[in-house]
Design a protein around this motif. Structure first.
Motif, short mmCIF file in Angstrom:
data_model
loop_
_atom_site.label_atom_id
_atom_site.label_comp_id
_atom_site.label_asym_id
_atom_site.label_seq_id
_atom_site.Cartn_x
_atom_site.Cartn_y
_atom_site.Cartn_z
N VAL A 44 0.81 -1.21 0.00
CA VAL A 44 0.00 0.00 0.00
C VAL A 44 0.85 1.27 0.00
O VAL A 44 0.51 2.27 -0.64
CB VAL A 44 -0.99 0.00 1.20
CG1 VAL A 44 -0.24 0.11 2.52
CG2 VAL A 44 -2.01 1.10 1.05
N GLN A 45 1.99 1.25 0.70
CA GLN A 45 2.82 2.45 0.75
C GLN A 45 3.44 2.74 -0.61
O GLN A 45 3.54 3.92 -1.02
CB GLN A 45 3.90 2.29 1.83
CG GLN A 45 3.37 2.15 3.25
CD GLN A 45 2.56 3.38 3.69
OE1 GLN A 45 2.70 4.48 3.14
NE2 GLN A 45 1.70 3.20 4.69
N ASP A 46 3.85 1.72 -1.34
CA ASP A 46 4.39 1.92 -2.69
C ASP A 46 3.30 2.48 -3.62
O ASP A 46 3.55 3.37 -4.44
CB ASP A 46 4.93 0.61 -3.25
CG ASP A 46 6.20 0.16 -2.56
OD1 ASP A 46 6.94 1.04 -2.05
OD2 ASP A 46 6.46 -1.05 -2.53
N TYR A 47 2.10 1.94 -3.46
CA TYR A 47 0.99 2.39 -4.31
C TYR A 47 0.68 3.86 -4.07
O TYR A 47 0.49 4.64 -5.01
CB TYR A 47 -0.24 1.52 -4.03
CG TYR A 47 -1.46 1.89 -4.84
CD1 TYR A 47 -1.47 1.74 -6.22
CD2 TYR A 47 -2.61 2.37 -4.22
CE1 TYR A 47 -2.60 2.07 -6.97
CE2 TYR A 47 -3.73 2.70 -4.95
CZ TYR A 47 -3.72 2.55 -6.33
OH TYR A 47 -4.83 2.89 -7.07
N LEU A 48 0.65 4.27 -2.79
CA LEU A 48 0.35 5.66 -2.48
C LEU A 48 1.49 6.59 -2.89
O LEU A 48 1.25 7.73 -3.31
CB LEU A 48 0.08 5.81 -0.98
CG LEU A 48 -1.20 5.14 -0.47
CD1 LEU A 48 -1.28 5.23 1.06
CD2 LEU A 48 -2.44 5.77 -1.09
N THR A 49 2.71 6.11 -2.80
CA THR A 49 3.86 6.96 -3.11
C THR A 49 4.02 7.18 -4.61
O THR A 49 4.22 8.30 -5.08
CB THR A 49 5.15 6.34 -2.54
OG1 THR A 49 5.03 6.23 -1.12
CG2 THR A 49 6.37 7.20 -2.89
N HIS A 50 3.90 6.13 -5.39
CA HIS A 50 4.22 6.20 -6.83
C HIS A 50 2.99 6.47 -7.70
O HIS A 50 3.13 6.90 -8.85
CB HIS A 50 4.92 4.92 -7.26
CG HIS A 50 6.26 4.74 -6.61
ND1 HIS A 50 7.40 5.35 -7.08
CD2 HIS A 50 6.62 4.02 -5.51
CE1 HIS A 50 8.42 5.01 -6.30
NE2 HIS A 50 7.97 4.20 -5.34
N GLN A 51 1.79 6.18 -7.17
CA GLN A 51 0.54 6.52 -7.85
C GLN A 51 0.50 6.09 -9.32
O GLN A 51 0.20 6.85 -10.22
CB GLN A 51 0.29 8.04 -7.75
CG GLN A 51 0.14 8.52 -6.32
CD GLN A 51 -0.25 9.97 -6.23
OE1 GLN A 51 -0.51 10.64 -7.23
NE2 GLN A 51 -0.30 10.50 -5.02
N TRP A 52 0.85 4.83 -9.56
CA TRP A 52 0.79 4.30 -10.92
C TRP A 52 -0.67 4.06 -11.33
O TRP A 52 -1.58 4.12 -10.52
CB TRP A 52 1.61 3.01 -11.02
CG TRP A 52 1.21 1.96 -10.03
CD1 TRP A 52 0.07 1.22 -10.01
CD2 TRP A 52 1.96 1.55 -8.88
NE1 TRP A 52 0.04 0.35 -8.94
CE2 TRP A 52 1.20 0.53 -8.24
CE3 TRP A 52 3.19 1.91 -8.34
CZ2 TRP A 52 1.64 -0.11 -7.09
CZ3 TRP A 52 3.63 1.27 -7.20
CH2 TRP A 52 2.86 0.27 -6.57
N THR A 53 -0.87 3.79 -12.60
CA THR A 53 -2.23 3.63 -13.13
C THR A 53 -2.66 2.18 -13.31
O THR A 53 -3.80 1.92 -13.68
CB THR A 53 -2.35 4.34 -14.50
OG1 THR A 53 -1.38 3.79 -15.41
CG2 THR A 53 -2.12 5.84 -14.35
N LEU A 54 -1.77 1.23 -13.06
CA LEU A 54 -2.17 -0.17 -13.15
C LEU A 54 -3.30 -0.46 -12.17
O LEU A 54 -3.27 0.04 -11.04
CB LEU A 54 -1.00 -1.10 -12.84
CG LEU A 54 -0.09 -1.56 -13.98
CD1 LEU A 54 0.75 -0.40 -14.45
CD2 LEU A 54 0.80 -2.72 -13.53
N PRO A 55 -4.31 -1.26 -12.55
CA PRO A 55 -5.31 -1.69 -11.57
C PRO A 55 -4.62 -2.49 -10.47
O PRO A 55 -3.86 -3.41 -10.75
CB PRO A 55 -6.25 -2.57 -12.40
CG PRO A 55 -5.44 -3.00 -13.59
CD PRO A 55 -4.48 -1.88 -13.87
N THR A 56 -4.86 -2.13 -9.21
CA THR A 56 -4.02 -2.64 -8.13
C THR A 56 -4.84 -3.12 -6.94
O THR A 56 -5.83 -2.50 -6.55
CB THR A 56 -3.05 -1.53 -7.65
OG1 THR A 56 -2.25 -1.10 -8.75
CG2 THR A 56 -2.14 -2.04 -6.54
N ILE A 57 -4.38 -4.24 -6.36
CA ILE A 57 -4.84 -4.69 -5.05
C ILE A 57 -3.76 -4.28 -4.06
O ILE A 57 -2.60 -4.68 -4.19
CB ILE A 57 -5.04 -6.21 -5.02
CG1 ILE A 57 -6.13 -6.61 -6.02
CG2 ILE A 57 -5.39 -6.69 -3.62
CD1 ILE A 57 -6.24 -8.11 -6.23
N ALA A 58 -4.13 -3.45 -3.09
CA ALA A 58 -3.15 -2.93 -2.14
C ALA A 58 -3.09 -3.81 -0.89
O ALA A 58 -4.12 -4.19 -0.33
CB ALA A 58 -3.52 -1.50 -1.75
#
Length: 322
Positions: A44-58
Motif C-alpha cells: 500500500v505504501q508503494d501504491y500511495l507513493t508512486h501513484q501508478w495507473t495499473l489496476p491494483t490490489i493494495a
C-alpha cells in the motif's frame, strides 16, 4: 497477474508469495514495460507513493487502515492485510479480475456506441425521394438497426431490423447485418440469406425485419416482412393511413422460412414508414391502441421520442416529394 516487489521490508512477504505462485514479480522502475490492463498486487505504501495507473490490489499491515482507505480513494480495486489474506486468494483474485473487466467493458460502452452510430448509412441523394430516419437506443448500444443503399441508378434497397433482447450481443448482430447485406439484390433474398446464417450458426437470438426495394423512376415498391411488428404504414395525401399487415416468422427460428413479397405504388407525397416496436413504448394502452396513437403522430409528423426510452427506437421513412 503482477506482484510489484515491495520497497520496504514485509515480514509476511514469503508467505504471501507461496500462496500466489502464478503471479509475476516485477519492479516498480519497470512498470512502464508491462501491460497496463493487468491487475497488480502491491504494498500500500508503494501504491500511495508512486501513484501508478495499473489496476491494483493494495496490501497493508494490520495498523495501516488509514493507508488502505487512502488507497481506495486513489482507485485501488481491493485492500488486503499482509498477514490475513482471503482464505482462498486465488479464487478472490479471479473474482476481482472478472469484476474489473466488466467495469472496463462498461467504460468502453460510450466509445462502442459512437462506433455503432458510424455504421449507420450516410444520407444519399435520390431523385424524387427523401429518406428520413430516427435512431434512439435505450442504452448505449442498440439492437435496432436500419440501412439503405443504391443497387442501381434506379433502385434503392432498404431494411429495418429489431434483434431480440438488448446489450452487446444484440448490437453485434446489427453490425454483422451492416457488413452482410451488400450481396443481396432483393428483399426476399436478403431475408432468406440472413435467416440461413442465423440458423446455421445457432445464435440464440431472433431478428424481425422489413426489407424492401424501391424503383425511384416507376415509384414501384416491393417489400417483405419477417415477423416484424409494427407493420409498415403507408400515408397518402387525403387518404386514411394504410396498415400493411403481413404474417410470417422472425429470422433464426426455422430453416424453412416462408417469405412473401408485397408491392404497392407510391403516389406523389406518399410516405412509406417502418418502425421498430420501441416506437410504441411512448404510448399507453394495449398494442392496438399504441399502434393507433403511433399512426396518428406519424401522420401528423408529431412523433417525438422521449429523452429516456425503455426500448430501442428506430424509424425509417421513404417520402416521395413530387
Amino acid at each position: 497477474m503482477y506482484f510489484i516487489q515491495p520497497t520496504r521490508d514485509i515480514p509476511h512477504l514469503d508467505q504471501v508469495l507461496d500462496t500466489l505462485p502464478s503471479v509475476q514479480m516485477i519492479r516498480i522502475e519497470d512498470l512502464h514495460l508491462y501491460d497496463p490492463t493487468i491487475i497488480a498486487i502491491a504494498d500500500v505504501q508503494d501504491y500511495l507513493t508512486h501513484q501508478w495507473t495499473l489496476p491494483t490490489i493494495a496490501l497493508a499491515l494490520e495498523d495501516e487502515g488509514l493507508a488502505l482507505a487512502a488507497a481506495w480513494e486513489q482507485g485501488a480495486l481491493a485492500g488486503w492485510i499482509w498477514s490475513k489474506l482471503p482464505s482462498n486468494p486465488q479464487k478472490a483474485l479471479i473474482k476481482i479480475d472478472a469484476k474489473y473487466k466488466r467495469n472496463q467493458d462498461s467504460r468502453d460502452l460510450p466509445s462502442a456506441a459512437e462506433l455503432q452510430k458510424k455504421l449507420l448509412p450516410n444520407p444519399i441523394e435520390l431523385l424524387n425521394y427523401k429518406i428520413e430516419t430516427l435512431f434512439q437506443p435505450s442504452a448505449y448500444l442498440s439492437g435496432d438497426w436500419y440501412d439503405y443503399w443504391k443497387i442501381s441508378d434506379k433502385e434503392v434497397m432498404f431494411y429495418l431490423a429489431d434483434v431480440s433482447g438488448h446489450g452487446v450481443t444484440s448490437s453485434l448482430l446489427t453490425s454483422w447485418m451492416a457488413a452482410f447485406h451488400g450481396r443481396s439484390k432483393n428483399p426476399r433474398e436478403l431475408i432468406k440469406k440472413l435467416n440461413g446464417m442465423l440458423v446455421q450458426e445457432n445464435i440464440e437470438k431472433h431478428i424481425t425485419m422489413i426489407a424492401g426495394i424501391l424503383n425511384i423512376e416507376t415509384h414501384h415498391l416491393r417489400w417483405s416482412s419477417a415477423g416484424h411488428y409494427p407493420p409498415a404504414i403507408l400515408f397518402e395525401k387525403d387518404q386514411e393511413p394504410r396498415i400493411l399487415t403481413t404474417s410470417s416468422f422472425p429470422l433464426g427460428l426455422t430453416e424453412d422460412l416462408e417469405v412473401e413479397e408485397f408491392e404497392c405504388q407510391l403516389k406523389p407525397n406518399a410516405r412509406f414508414i417502418i418502425c421498430s416496436d420501441g416506437a410504441l413504448e411512448p404510448f399507453d394502452g394495449g398494442l392496438n391502441e399504441q399502434l393507433r396513437q403511433l399512426v396518428h403522430h406519424l401522420q401528423n409528423q408529431s412523433f417525438q421520442a422521449p429523452e429516456h426510452v425503455a426500448d430501442d427506437i428506430a424509424i425509417l421513412s421513404l417520402r416521395r416529394i413530387n
